[in-house]
Design a protein around this motif. Structure first.
Motif, PDB file in Angstrom:
ATOM      1  N   ILE B  26     -54.953 -23.374  46.190  1.00  0.00           N
ATOM      2  CA  ILE B  26     -55.042 -24.183  44.981  1.00  0.00           C
ATOM      3  C   ILE B  26     -56.374 -23.891  44.290  1.00  0.00           C
ATOM      4  O   ILE B  26     -57.435 -23.836  44.946  1.00  0.00           O
ATOM      5  N   LEU B  27     -56.309 -23.685  42.984  1.00  0.00           N
ATOM      6  CA  LEU B  27     -57.504 -23.370  42.209  1.00  0.00           C
ATOM      7  C   LEU B  27     -58.558 -24.466  42.377  1.00  0.00           C
ATOM      8  O   LEU B  27     -58.246 -25.650  42.240  1.00  0.00           O
ATOM      9  N   GLY B  28     -59.768 -24.035  42.719  1.00  0.00           N
ATOM     10  CA  GLY B  28     -60.853 -25.008  42.896  1.00  0.00           C
ATOM     11  C   GLY B  28     -61.097 -25.394  44.346  1.00  0.00           C
ATOM     12  O   GLY B  28     -62.144 -25.974  44.655  1.00  0.00           O
ATOM     13  N   HIS B  29     -60.153 -25.102  45.211  1.00  0.00           N
ATOM     14  CA  HIS B  29     -60.359 -25.398  46.631  1.00  0.00           C
ATOM     15  C   HIS B  29     -61.260 -24.318  47.230  1.00  0.00           C
ATOM     16  O   HIS B  29     -61.066 -23.125  46.985  1.00  0.00           O
ATOM     17  N   ASN B  30     -62.226 -24.751  48.052  1.00  0.00           N
ATOM     18  CA  ASN B  30     -63.186 -23.782  48.574  1.00  0.00           C
ATOM     19  C   ASN B  30     -62.975 -23.448  50.045  1.00  0.00           C
ATOM     20  O   ASN B  30     -63.712 -22.646  50.614  1.00  0.00           O
ATOM     21  N   THR B  31     -61.979 -24.061  50.663  1.00  0.00           N
ATOM     22  CA  THR B  31     -61.727 -23.796  52.082  1.00  0.00           C
ATOM     23  C   THR B  31     -60.262 -23.409  52.255  1.00  0.00           C
ATOM     24  O   THR B  31     -59.376 -24.082  51.734  1.00  0.00           O
ATOM     25  N   VAL B  32     -60.037 -22.325  52.967  1.00  0.00           N
ATOM     26  CA  VAL B  32     -58.682 -21.812  53.176  1.00  0.00           C
ATOM     27  C   VAL B  32     -58.462 -21.605  54.673  1.00  0.00           C
ATOM     28  O   VAL B  32     -59.329 -21.068  55.361  1.00  0.00           O
ATOM     29  N   PHE B  33     -57.293 -22.036  55.132  1.00  0.00           N
ATOM     30  CA  PHE B  33     -56.972 -22.021  56.556  1.00  0.00           C
ATOM     31  C   PHE B  33     -55.693 -21.238  56.794  1.00  0.00           C
ATOM     32  O   PHE B  33     -54.771 -21.275  55.984  1.00  0.00           O
ATOM     33  N   TRP B  34     -55.625 -20.591  57.959  1.00  0.00           N
ATOM     34  CA  TRP B  34     -54.381 -20.006  58.441  1.00  0.00           C
ATOM     35  C   TRP B  34     -54.008 -20.679  59.759  1.00  0.00           C
ATOM     36  O   TRP B  34     -54.838 -20.781  60.681  1.00  0.00           O
ATOM     37  N   TYR B  35     -52.738 -21.111  59.840  1.00  0.00           N
ATOM     38  CA  TYR B  35     -52.211 -21.748  61.045  1.00  0.00           C
ATOM     39  C   TYR B  35     -50.955 -21.017  61.481  1.00  0.00           C
ATOM     40  O   TYR B  35     -50.265 -20.402  60.693  1.00  0.00           O
ATOM     41  N   ARG B  36     -50.666 -21.181  62.752  1.00  0.00           N
ATOM     42  CA  ARG B  36     -49.399 -20.688  63.311  1.00  0.00           C
ATOM     43  C   ARG B  36     -48.728 -21.869  64.004  1.00  0.00           C
ATOM     44  O   ARG B  36     -49.393 -22.644  64.715  1.00  0.00           O
ATOM     45  N   GLN B  37     -47.425 -21.990  63.799  1.00  0.00           N
ATOM     46  CA  GLN B  37     -46.687 -23.085  64.443  1.00  0.00           C
ATOM     47  C   GLN B  37     -45.523 -22.530  65.238  1.00  0.00           C
ATOM     48  O   GLN B  37     -44.684 -21.789  64.715  1.00  0.00           O
ATOM     49  N   THR B  38     -45.468 -22.880  66.495  1.00  0.00           N
ATOM     50  CA  THR B  38     -44.342 -22.557  67.359  1.00  0.00           C
ATOM     51  C   THR B  38     -43.924 -23.815  68.101  1.00  0.00           C
ATOM     52  O   THR B  38     -44.682 -24.784  68.179  1.00  0.00           O
ATOM     53  N   MET B  39     -42.719 -23.789  68.626  1.00  0.00           N
ATOM     54  CA  MET B  39     -42.242 -24.950  69.378  1.00  0.00           C
ATOM     55  C   MET B  39     -43.100 -25.184  70.615  1.00  0.00           C
ATOM     56  O   MET B  39     -43.410 -26.317  70.972  1.00  0.00           O
ATOM     57  N   MET B  40     -43.497 -24.103  71.246  1.00  0.00           N
ATOM     58  CA  MET B  40     -44.234 -24.233  72.519  1.00  0.00           C
ATOM     59  C   MET B  40     -45.686 -24.650  72.311  1.00  0.00           C
ATOM     60  O   MET B  40     -46.204 -25.482  73.035  1.00  0.00           O
ATOM     61  N   GLN B  41     -46.339 -24.078  71.313  1.00  0.00           N
ATOM     62  CA  GLN B  41     -47.781 -24.290  71.139  1.00  0.00           C
ATOM     63  C   GLN B  41     -48.128 -25.295  70.052  1.00  0.00           C
ATOM     64  O   GLN B  41     -49.273 -25.710  69.923  1.00  0.00           O
ATOM     65  N   GLY B  42     -47.139 -25.666  69.259  1.00  0.00           N
ATOM     66  CA  GLY B  42     -47.440 -26.573  68.163  1.00  0.00           C
ATOM     67  C   GLY B  42     -48.227 -25.859  67.073  1.00  0.00           C
ATOM     68  O   GLY B  42     -48.079 -24.660  66.873  1.00  0.00           O
ATOM     69  N   LEU B  43     -49.091 -26.619  66.394  1.00  0.00           N
ATOM     70  CA  LEU B  43     -49.898 -26.057  65.306  1.00  0.00           C
ATOM     71  C   LEU B  43     -51.199 -25.496  65.874  1.00  0.00           C
ATOM     72  O   LEU B  43     -51.965 -26.220  66.499  1.00  0.00           O
ATOM     73  N   GLU B  44     -51.443 -24.242  65.603  1.00  0.00           N
ATOM     74  CA  GLU B  44     -52.680 -23.608  66.079  1.00  0.00           C
ATOM     75  C   GLU B  44     -53.469 -23.107  64.872  1.00  0.00           C
ATOM     76  O   GLU B  44     -52.912 -22.433  64.017  1.00  0.00           O
TER      77      GLU B  44
END
Lengths: 115, 112
Positions: B26-44
């Motif tokens: 989103i324009l103006g946001h200064n922090t960007v994240f990458w996550y991975r989601q699986t059934m076994m590990q949840g949100l990482e």
């Protein structure tokens, strides 16, 4: 270290019942932020609410309400008169001020509302 | 209504191939994240950036994953070579400082 615990893995209720999702957090920071997110079956994560550690005032938004209690390190979420559209996985999350924006998610509670 | 966008939405590839996922915060946001989601590990949390500089990539397998922000409107996550265990939904999110993150729709990756 920070931690978020959502002890309820799954909850199933009949439509129109009230339901409370529990969230317990751990942090040594005095400044922190708590969040709830909703993940409906479509898969997208939707932001619901943010509270900061200095504001223990409870929040109500329509059928949703949140109870933040620092004394018990809890940030519980209640849905009043639940509806089928509320069926989703709900995540509680924590950002400690010292963590440079790193968010810690709970494992989520899967809520099923039966018609 | 500002949203985080991600492409592609779905990707099926064979083991050993390179995969590139893209995110427009989103324009103006200064922090960007990458996550991975699986059934076994949840949100990482895999990696995140503030003002385009990497802050933490400790969640990423370094030998095969890389994340970059070539400019403020684009974040990329690459996997080379891909493996079946990389099959997951990959989410990008953006935000401002410690405040709420807004998530994209995700990229569903299947590695055969």
């Amino acid at each position: 270290a920070q931690k978020v615990t959502q002890a309820q893995t799954e909850i199933s209720v009949v439509e129109k019942e009230d339901v409370t999702l529990d969230c317990v957090y751990e942090t040594r920071d005095t400044t922190y932020y708590l969040f709830w997110y909703k993940q409906p079956p479509s898969g997208e994560l939707v932001f619901l609410i943010r509270r900061n550690s200095f504001d223990e005032q409870n929040e109500i938004s329509g059928r949703y309400s949140w109870n933040f209690q620092k004394s018990t390190s809890s940030f519980n979420f209640t849905i009043t008169a639940s509806q089928v559209v509320d069926s989703a996985v709900y995540f509680c999350a924590l950002v400690a001020y010292s963590s440079a924006s790193k968010i810690i998610f709970g494992s989520g509670t899967r809520l099923s509302i039966r018609p | 209504d500002a949203r985080v966008t991600q492409t592609p939405r779905h990707k099926v590839t064979e083991m050993g191939q390179e995969v590139t996922m893209r995110c427009q915060p989103i324009l103006g946001h200064n922090t960007v994240f990458w996550y991975r989601q699986t059934m076994m590990q949840g949100l990482e949390l895999l990696a995140y950036f503030r003002n385009r500089a990497p802050l933490d990539d400790s969640g990423m397998p370094k030998d095969r994953f890389s994340a970059e922000m070539p400019d403020a409107t684009l974040a990329t996550l690459k996997i080379q070579p891909s493996e079946p265990r990389d099959s997951a939904v990959y989410f990008c999110a953006s935000g401002i400082l410690h405040y709420e993150q807004y998530f994209g729709p995700g990229t569903r990756l299947t590695v055969t």
